[in-house]
Design a protein around this motif. Structure first.
Motif, PDB file in Angstrom:
ATOM      1  N   ILE A   1       0.835  -1.206   0.000  1.00  0.00           N
ATOM      2  CA  ILE A   1       0.000   0.000   0.000  1.00  0.00           C
ATOM      3  C   ILE A   1       0.873   1.261   0.000  1.00  0.00           C
ATOM      4  N   LYS A   2       1.951   1.214   0.773  1.00  0.00           N
ATOM      5  CA  LYS A   2       2.880   2.350   0.801  1.00  0.00           C
ATOM      6  C   LYS A   2       3.488   2.568  -0.579  1.00  0.00           C
TER       7      LYS A   2
ATOM      8  N   ASN B   1       0.950   4.185  -3.047  1.00  0.00           N
ATOM      9  CA  ASN B   1       0.788   5.629  -2.852  1.00  0.00           C
ATOM     10  C   ASN B   1       1.991   6.414  -3.369  1.00  0.00           C
TER      11      ASN B   1
ATOM     12  N   MET C   1       1.846   6.435  -7.181  1.00  0.00           N
ATOM     13  CA  MET C   1       0.792   7.327  -7.656  1.00  0.00           C
ATOM     14  C   MET C   1       1.252   8.786  -7.617  1.00  0.00           C
ATOM     15  N   GLN C   2       1.950   9.167  -6.564  1.00  0.00           N
ATOM     16  CA  GLN C   2       2.436  10.540  -6.466  1.00  0.00           C
ATOM     17  C   GLN C   2       3.480  10.818  -7.545  1.00  0.00           C
TER      18      GLN C   2
ATOM     19  N   GLU D   1      -6.092   0.022  -3.532  1.00  0.00           N
ATOM     20  CA  GLU D   1      -5.638   1.386  -3.236  1.00  0.00           C
ATOM     21  C   GLU D   1      -5.456   2.182  -4.529  1.00  0.00           C
ATOM     22  N   LEU D   2      -4.857   1.559  -5.517  1.00  0.00           N
ATOM     23  CA  LEU D   2      -4.658   2.228  -6.803  1.00  0.00           C
ATOM     24  C   LEU D   2      -5.983   2.577  -7.461  1.00  0.00           C
TER      25      LEU D   2
ATOM     26  N   HIS E   1      -7.738   5.444  -5.614  1.00  0.00           N
ATOM     27  CA  HIS E   1      -6.906   6.593  -5.285  1.00  0.00           C
ATOM     28  C   HIS E   1      -7.477   7.891  -5.846  1.00  0.00           C
TER      29      HIS E   1
ATOM     30  N   LYS F   1      -5.909  10.357  -6.958  1.00  0.00           N
ATOM     31  CA  LYS F   1      -5.151  10.841  -8.114  1.00  0.00           C
ATOM     32  C   LYS F   1      -5.347   9.953  -9.350  1.00  0.00           C
ATOM     33  N   THR F   2      -6.115   8.878  -9.228  1.00  0.00           N
ATOM     34  CA  THR F   2      -6.407   8.022 -10.377  1.00  0.00           C
ATOM     35  C   THR F   2      -7.428   8.703 -11.274  1.00  0.00           C
TER      36      THR F   2
END
Length: 489
Positions: free
Chosen positions: A17-18, A21, A24-25, A191-192, A195, A197-198
């Protein structure tokens, strides 16, 4: 007190999960930079990615087979080459940056706007080719992408993504454009997909995964199951039809979702169809052998058994405890119905085919409809025929969006042996729970801004407004021409 394995599993989930994220950033920041590039620079980056993928097609194919134990390396190599050169040939002149269309007479200018960060869900059946394809169409449309590979295909997926990122950066792309999870868990994939930002999800995988993508709250393109019938009509070249069906069904051991799952034919030519199947490597099972095959190919609660996906006929026969002749290309089962009582009437991602014999083309048409309703709505159907009236009848009435004529289904549906858009994400339309019925291209990954000028001759002068408020067609045309010049700089 929890066991060490429970602790390790918890740590793995937290780590994944970390990583999700973080990637994604990274992808979000990188996408902001590529969004400012013009068409020439974008095309240069895409071309570099294509050549890197094509050059490494064989190596990636071998890696995929060694890691997943699924499919045939030679066929996966073809898929990798298709996902690069064939796709590029179709999209290379596609405008995806700046002004992409202008219509002076209508006073409308269309401007491409990238969607943002794409999340790519990757299947175990076609890991490297799917990554090559999705990375190329994402970057062509000035998006970044984060991949979630299948747990059984992490190494080959990471390598394919690394090659795409390295090639893109070498051609001028910002770093961090193409990313891939190295620790895959269900929680990280979730999570993806959820998200903030997705921007959009490209989901390729099982029905549950596709459904999860559509339930995420983010826009998604999903690939539904394909229970593809192949109808051999009495006017068909039977030898050619069987040759194409077998070449499709054995391609990568049947892992393409568009591969034929059942042959449907008419009674008047049934004997010739059966003889040709046997001549070209089809082996028919019945009785106890049929029951054993059903038990090993389809799970008790439905769905194909992962142990047989992409395996050879010899491996499948061994798992089922039956004996087949040497040189068997496909295992064939004559079936009388569709549904749970006939397990092999479902999608089978391996070289196993059902066979239905119907009275005439109308009853064959109904049988094809039954098969599509049992897990293939919206996907594909094949017809082998020289009768254009019947071909058109099937095309108009069948609930699918790819009707393939006298061609192998696996290769035809993806655009390898037909003129449809080359793609490895095949939309199934609303019938299959999908947002599109198209083969997905870069154009599905852009938003379009429309600059629309007032047309005075359409509405007349507004009361109380000065004449200078309105534009003439000549003025609109000049304004558009100036925009085009500005956009090309």
């Amino acid at each position: 007190m929890g066991s060490n394995s429970d602790t390790a599993c918890t740590d793995n989930v937290a780590l994944s999960i970390k990583e999700a994220n973080l990637l994604m950033q990274t992808a979000y920041d990188s996408q902001k930079l590529i969004a400012g590039l013009d068409q020439i620079k974008v095309d240069r980056i895409v071309e570099a990615m294509v050549e890197a993928g094509y050059k490494n097609a064989r190596r990636l194919a071998v890696m995929a087979v060694e890691e997943t134990k699924i499919g045939v390396a030679e066929d996966k190599e073809i898929k990798n080459r298709f996902a690069t050169r064939n796709v590029h040939e179709y999209i290379k002149n596609m405008r995806t940056a700046g002004i992409i269309k202008e219509e002076p007479d209508k006073g409308v200018v269309e401007i491409a706007s990238p969607m943002g960060v794409v999340v790519g869900i990757i299947p175990t059946t076609n890991p490297t080719s799917t990554i090559l394809y999705k990375a190329i169409i994402a970057v062509k449309s000035r998006n970044s992408i984060v991949f979630s590979p299948h747990p059984r295909a992490i190494k080959c997926s990471l390598e394919a993504a690394r090659l795409m990122e390295e090639a893109a950066v070498s051609a001028g792309a910002p770093k961090g454009l193409i990313n891939c999870l190295s620790v895959t868990t269900r929680e990280a994939t979730d999570e993806l997909m959820h998200h903030l930002k997705t921007s959009v999800i490209l989901a390729t995988g099982g029905s549950a995964m596709v459904k999860a993508a559509y339930s995420s709250g983010n826009p998604a393109y999903g690939v539904g199951p394909g229970n593809v019938p192949a109808f051999i009509e009495r006017s068909a070249d039977i030898t050619d039809a069987i040759e194409k069906i077998i070449s499709s069904k054995t391609f990568d051991n049947g892992t393409v979702c568009a591969s034929e799952q059942a042959i449907v034919t008419e009674a008047i030519i049934a004997e010739r169809v059966i003889d040709e199947l046997k001549k070209q490597g089809g082996y028919f099972v019945s009785g106890a052998d049929l029951a054993a095959l059903e038990n090993i190919v389809i799970q008790p609660n439905g769905g194909v058994n992962p142990k047989v996906v992409g395996q050879s006929p010899e491996t499948i026969a061994s798992l089922a405890g039956i004996t087949i002749p040497e040189g068997t290309k496909v295992i064939v089962a004559s079936l009388k119905g569709v549904g749970k009582d006939f397990p092999l009437s479902a999608e089978k991602l391996c070289p196993v085919l059902g066979l239905y014999i119907e009275k005439d083309w109308k009853e064959a048409c109904e049988r094809c409809f039954e098969l599509l309703q049992y897990g293939g709505l919206g996907h594909s159907l094949v017809i082998h025929s020289k009768n254009e009236d019947i071909i058109r009848e099937f095309a108009i009435k069948k609930p699918v969006f790819r009707i393939l004529v006298n061609t192998p289904s696996s290769q035809g549906a993806i655009g390898y042996t037909t003129g449809v858009a080359p793609a490895l994400t095949l939309g199934c339309g609303t019938l299959g729970g999908s947002i599109t019925s198209d083969n997905v291209t870069p154009l599905h990954l852009i938003n379009i801004k429309r600059l629309a000028y007032h047309l005075p001759e359409k509405t007349g002068k507004a009361a109380g407004k000065p004449s200078s408020f309105f534009y003439t067609k000549a003025e609109i045309t000049r304004a558009i021409e100036e925009l085009i010049k500005a956009g090309s700089k």
